[in-house]
Motif scaffolding. Structure first.
Motif, PDB file in Angstrom:
ATOM      1  N   ASP A   1     -47.049  29.001 -25.607  1.00  0.00           N
ATOM      2  CA  ASP A   1     -48.290  29.752 -25.425  1.00  0.00           C
ATOM      3  C   ASP A   1     -49.339  28.776 -24.875  1.00  0.00           C
ATOM      4  OD1 ASP A   1     -50.419  31.458 -25.629  1.00  0.00           O
ATOM      5  OD2 ASP A   1     -50.367  31.642 -27.819  1.00  0.00           O
TER       6      ASP A   1
ATOM      7  N   ARG B   1     -52.881  27.456 -24.115  1.00  0.00           N
ATOM      8  CA  ARG B   1     -54.197  27.676 -24.721  1.00  0.00           C
ATOM      9  C   ARG B   1     -55.331  27.042 -23.935  1.00  0.00           C
ATOM     10  NH1 ARG B   1     -53.402  31.868 -26.807  1.00  0.00           N
ATOM     11  NH2 ARG B   1     -55.447  31.700 -27.776  1.00  0.00           N
TER      12      ARG B   1
ATOM     13  N   ASP C   1     -45.955  30.211 -30.383  1.00  0.00           N
ATOM     14  CA  ASP C   1     -46.466  31.329 -31.170  1.00  0.00           C
ATOM     15  C   ASP C   1     -45.432  32.449 -31.217  1.00  0.00           C
ATOM     16  OD1 ASP C   1     -49.027  30.626 -32.056  1.00  0.00           O
ATOM     17  OD2 ASP C   1     -49.892  30.980 -30.075  1.00  0.00           O
TER      18      ASP C   1
ATOM     19  N   LYS D   1     -44.575  36.068 -30.147  1.00  0.00           N
ATOM     20  CA  LYS D   1     -44.991  36.991 -29.086  1.00  0.00           C
ATOM     21  C   LYS D   1     -44.056  38.196 -29.125  1.00  0.00           C
ATOM     22  CE  LYS D   1     -47.115  35.042 -25.164  1.00  0.00           C
ATOM     23  NZ  LYS D   1     -46.958  34.685 -23.760  1.00  0.00           N
TER      24      LYS D   1
ATOM     25  N   ARG E   1     -53.758  31.699 -16.973  1.00  0.00           N
ATOM     26  CA  ARG E   1     -54.444  32.423 -18.049  1.00  0.00           C
ATOM     27  C   ARG E   1     -53.958  32.021 -19.435  1.00  0.00           C
ATOM     28  NH1 ARG E   1     -54.844  38.453 -15.253  1.00  0.00           N
ATOM     29  NH2 ARG E   1     -55.589  37.643 -13.255  1.00  0.00           N
ATOM     30  N   ILE E   2     -54.929  31.974 -20.346  1.00  0.00           N
ATOM     31  CA  ILE E   2     -54.624  31.709 -21.752  1.00  0.00           C
ATOM     32  C   ILE E   2     -53.603  32.748 -22.209  1.00  0.00           C
ATOM     33  CG2 ILE E   2     -55.614  31.621 -24.100  1.00  0.00           C
ATOM     34  CD1 ILE E   2     -56.752  29.470 -22.220  1.00  0.00           C
ATOM     35  N   GLY E   3     -52.597  32.291 -22.913  1.00  0.00           N
ATOM     36  CA  GLY E   3     -51.600  33.230 -23.436  1.00  0.00           C
ATOM     37  C   GLY E   3     -50.346  33.293 -22.579  1.00  0.00           C
ATOM     38  N   GLN E   4     -50.379  32.683 -21.389  1.00  0.00           N
ATOM     39  CA  GLN E   4     -49.165  32.748 -20.584  1.00  0.00           C
ATOM     40  C   GLN E   4     -48.081  31.829 -21.153  1.00  0.00           C
ATOM     41  OE1 GLN E   4     -48.847  31.570 -16.340  1.00  0.00           O
ATOM     42  NE2 GLN E   4     -47.622  33.398 -15.967  1.00  0.00           N
ATOM     43  N   THR E   5     -46.849  32.269 -20.994  1.00  0.00           N
ATOM     44  CA  THR E   5     -45.682  31.445 -21.325  1.00  0.00           C
ATOM     45  C   THR E   5     -45.152  30.849 -20.036  1.00  0.00           C
ATOM     46  OG1 THR E   5     -45.126  32.761 -23.263  1.00  0.00           O
ATOM     47  CG2 THR E   5     -43.340  31.500 -22.267  1.00  0.00           C
TER      48      THR E   5
ATOM     49  N   ASP F   1     -44.362  35.982 -17.278  1.00  0.00           N
ATOM     50  CA  ASP F   1     -44.057  35.019 -18.331  1.00  0.00           C
ATOM     51  C   ASP F   1     -42.736  34.330 -18.012  1.00  0.00           C
ATOM     52  OD1 ASP F   1     -46.205  34.919 -20.057  1.00  0.00           O
ATOM     53  OD2 ASP F   1     -45.581  36.710 -21.170  1.00  0.00           O
TER      54      ASP F   1
END
Ligand SMILES: NC(=O)c1ccc[n+]([C@@H]2O[C@H](COP(=O)([O-])OP(=O)(O)OC[C@H]3O[C@@H](n4cnc5c(N)ncnc54)[C@H](O)[C@@H]3O)[C@@H](O)[C@H]2O)c1
Ligand SMILES: [Zn+2]
Ligand SMILES: [Zn+2]
Length: 382
Positions: free
Chosen positions: A5, A7, A15, A17, A53-57, A128
């Protein structure tokens, strides 16, 4: 599922998901067996790639076992072990029909220059990636390739990017028999480019970096003549001297936009971001190649301004070639080369890392610690 993840710059963690779902009839879901961290991921990790972007794998180099396929994926079934090319390519558009799978016109909704890439920011489609226990694979009837029974899984995961990219770097150099080839960068991509230069008939292969343990590796692996640029007064002068004053026949840039070696470019490109990173390796390549020579660029650059000496390109009559490697196009011959023992990609894997330790692995790979060359993540255990 557990997944890497993002951040923010220099901050990644693992995390929970949601499990990826089939979203289109040509999708598949794979359970990831191996997943690498690539030099390209470092550009994301360092915050150099726009619209990350925040949250991308992240993760564009992975193998996996097919869990589920959409109704239009007739060539794969649950249980198949596949390697997944880093390019997301439809296999049918104008560019895919020419084998330009890195330039698919259908797979990237947010840009036209490059096709979709797993886990590589929204500029490459916002998909992702495979630094996770499971991944969604679009156009699964085209990209994923069955791993032959005899192949080591470590070799298979390196066929998703490193081996085809190194190979294409050498191929784009148009190497003629006996040519002197200089490879800038002794990371996995430069190492493989140096190895592959011999397959195209090079007579002399030189590799430049400033990390001694990597130079030592490629010296034996390619094999190659190696030089630490920090120990040279001037890289370009040295290159001319060692090639009878003419310059190399082919130069390969396997460094990209985060090159070290120039204070000016570091300040302008990396600190102030007035250009898209530091293009000093490309400078050296353009200025070290002979008149009429070819510069092959696989190091990644952003689309906007770089201080490249374009006047020298014109006045020396150079050919510049570059691309994201078209992985799928190269697989049949590279599988044969591995089978025949001409290349042994897995020798560059130095670290095997559980997914939970991904933050450490990024840090070590970024800072070139513990003699790391290529780390492989095992998201579902060994
Ligand atoms: N075109 C493609 O399809 C493709 C695919 C994969 C990777 N890449 C790109 O290739 C590049 C290399 O990837 P990698 O995984 O080997 O990365 P890496 O970060 O492991 O290796 C880069 C190497 O370049 C060296 N270096 C830095 N400045 C240099 C300079 N001025 N001259 C010579 N060497 C220098 C570094 O010390 C490092 O060893 C990256 O830009 C990556 O994004 C492109
Ligand atoms: Zn990669
Ligand atoms: Zn396409």
């Amino acid at each position: 599922m557990r997944a890497m993840d993002y951040r923010g710059p220099y901050r990644v963690r693992v995390d929970d998901k949601p499990m990826p779902q089939i979203q289109h009839p040509r999708d598949a879901i794979v359970k990831v067996t191996r997943s690498c961290i690539c030099g390209s991921d470092l550009h994301l990790y360092h915050g150099m790639v726009p619209d990350t972007r925040i949250g991308q794998t992240f993760g564009h180099e992975f193998t996996g076992i097919v869990e589920e396929v959409g109704p239009e994926v007739g060539n794969l079934k649950a249980g198949d072990h596949v390697l997944v090319p880093f390019n997301i390519a439809c296999g049918q558009c104008h560019f895919c029909k020419q084998g330009l799978f890195g330039n698919c016109h259908e797979s990237n909704p947010s840009a036209t220059a490059v096709g979709g890439i797993f886990g590589y920011s929204h500029t490459a489609g916002g998909f992702d990636g495979g630094q996770a226990q499971y991944a969604r694979v679009p156009y699964a009837d085209f990209g994923p390739t069955l791993i032959p029974d005899w192949m080591d899984a470590d070799d298979a995961v390196l066929l998703t990017d490193v081996v085809p990219t190194g190979y294409q770097a050498a191929e784009m150099g148009g190497i003629q028999k006996g040519d002197t080839v200089v490879v800038f960068g002794a990371g996995p991509i430069g190492i493989m480019a140096a190895r592959c230069a011999w397959l195209f008939g090079a007579g002399r292969v030189i590799v430049i970096d400033h990390i001694d343990y990597r130079l030592e590796f490629v010296k034996n692996f390619a094999p190659a003549e190696v030089y630490n640029f920090k120990e040279l007064d001037d890289v370009v002068t040295f290159m001319k001297k060692t090639t009878d004053g003419l310059g190399a026949d082919v130069c390969i840039d396997a460094v990209g936009a985060e090159a070290t070696g120039s204070m000016l470019q570091t300040i302008l490109g990396k600190r102030m971001k007035l250009e898209a990173g530091s293009a000093i390796a490309l400078h050296w390549a353009i200025n070290s190649v002979k008149k009429g020579g070819i510069v092959s660029i696989v190091g990644v650059y952003g689309p906007t301004g770089n201080l490249v000496p374009i006047g020298n390109v014109v006045n020396k009559g150079l050919t510049l070639r570059g691309n994201q490697a078209a992985v799928k196009r190269h697989l049949p011959k590279l599988i044969d080369h591995i089978k025949a023992g001409h290349i042994n990609p897995k020798a560059m894997i130095t670290h095997r890392v559980p997914l939970d330790d991904i933050a450490d692995a990024y840090h070590m790979f970024s800072d070139k610690l513990d003699n790391m060359i290529k780390p492989v993540l095992l998201p579902n255990g060994a």
